[in-house]
Design a protein around this motif. Structure first.
Motif: not given
Length: 299
Positions: A67-93
């Protein structure tokens, strides 16, 4: 009948029920194991994956690495994360493409199925049953056969790497299934209900929307959910006709490879996040699914 004669029958019935429940439990375990493996793997480290550890807190200590590799772990969820932004983009697609294609397929498929169940058509040697089978037969054609024609067509129409292009091809993909499901659904609704509505002064469209549609709603929801699952999990056309802007989650899941091989923990975390919306939809719309299946909408 004496008490002795009833005992073997009672024991036989109990043994039969036990065998049935045991078989159902075994089949449930077999069906749910891939989901269990995916969820638990998202909390594993590399040694845990390679050594085949299965039970959390017993075989291995859960870790947030996947989950940390996607920026979705508890310690990274509040930070700016490129992998999380990429995941959210694909998710909304995936959300936009799957819901739009499924809704469009249900609307068009329901209208076509209603016509096939209420009117008689003749195209040469083809009748209603032949036309219905023709729609279903489109599923026999392997998607790879359509790869080159659609690739050339989408290039000419400037639909490559666009949500609209994926929505259109997904609609065509699931439309035969929706037509077949809804045709059986409309067949189960008595024509006399519409005739009575027409006598009461309703138009054909009024009878359809006020009488037929509410009765067929469970089947439509079941067809929508089935279409949604198929569109959500489709990989071939998404990988073929998109590159960066319109990629969906299945393409992103398949890309979780590196120079050292497959990142199983990242792939498992991404897969878990991808199937979670479908699980929630299934739970929320469970009663509609059951009604649709009971009405013969899904066979």
């Amino acid at each position: 009948m004496s008490a002795e004669e009833t005992v073997p029958g009672s024991r036989g019935a109990w043994a039969s029920r036990t065998a049935i429940y045991a078989a159902l439990i075994l089949w449930s375990v077999i069906c749910l194991f891939p989901i269990f493996w995916t969820v638990t793997t998202s909390f594993k480290t590399a040694p845990d994956v390679t050594q085949g550890h299965l039970i959390p807190f017993v075989d291995f200590q859960p870790d947030w690495r996947g989950w940390r590799s996607l920026g979705l772990s508890p310690d990274t969820i509040g930070e700016i994360s490129t992998p999380r932004a990429e995941f959210l983009k694909r998710f909304w697609n995936s959300v936009i493409v799957a819901t739009s294609a499924s809704a469009l397929a249900v609307v068009l498929g329901s209208l076509a199925a209603y016509g096939l169940s209420r009117f008689s058509y003749s195209f040469g040697f083809m009748r209603n049953k032949d036309i219905s089978f023709f729609f279903l037969s489109q599923l026999i054609l392997p998607p790879v056969v359509l790869a080159l024609p659609f690739l050339v067509l989408y290039k000419e129409l400037a639909l490559l790497d666009s949500r609209l292009g994926i929505i259109l091809i997904y609609t065509l993909t699931v439309l035969p299934i929706v037509i077949w499901i809804m045709r059986d659904q409309f067949h189960g609704i008595p024509v006399e209900l519409e005739e009575a509505a027409l006598v009461d002064g309703l138009s054909i469209w009024g009878a359809f929307f006020q009488i037929v549609l509410p009765i067929a709603l469970p089947g439509m929801v079941a067809a929508f959910i089935l279409s949604l699952v198929l569109c959500w999990n489709e990989y071939f056309f998404a990988a073929l006709l998109t590159s960066t802007s319109a990629n969906t989650l299945p393409v992103m899941v398949a890309s979780q490879t590196g120079s050292q091989g497959i990142n199983w923990w990242s792939m498992a975390a991404l897969s878990t996040a991808a199937i979670l919306p479908l699980v929630i939809i299934g739970i929320v719309l469970e009663r509609y699914i059951i009604k649709g299946m009971a009405a013969g909408a899904v066979k």
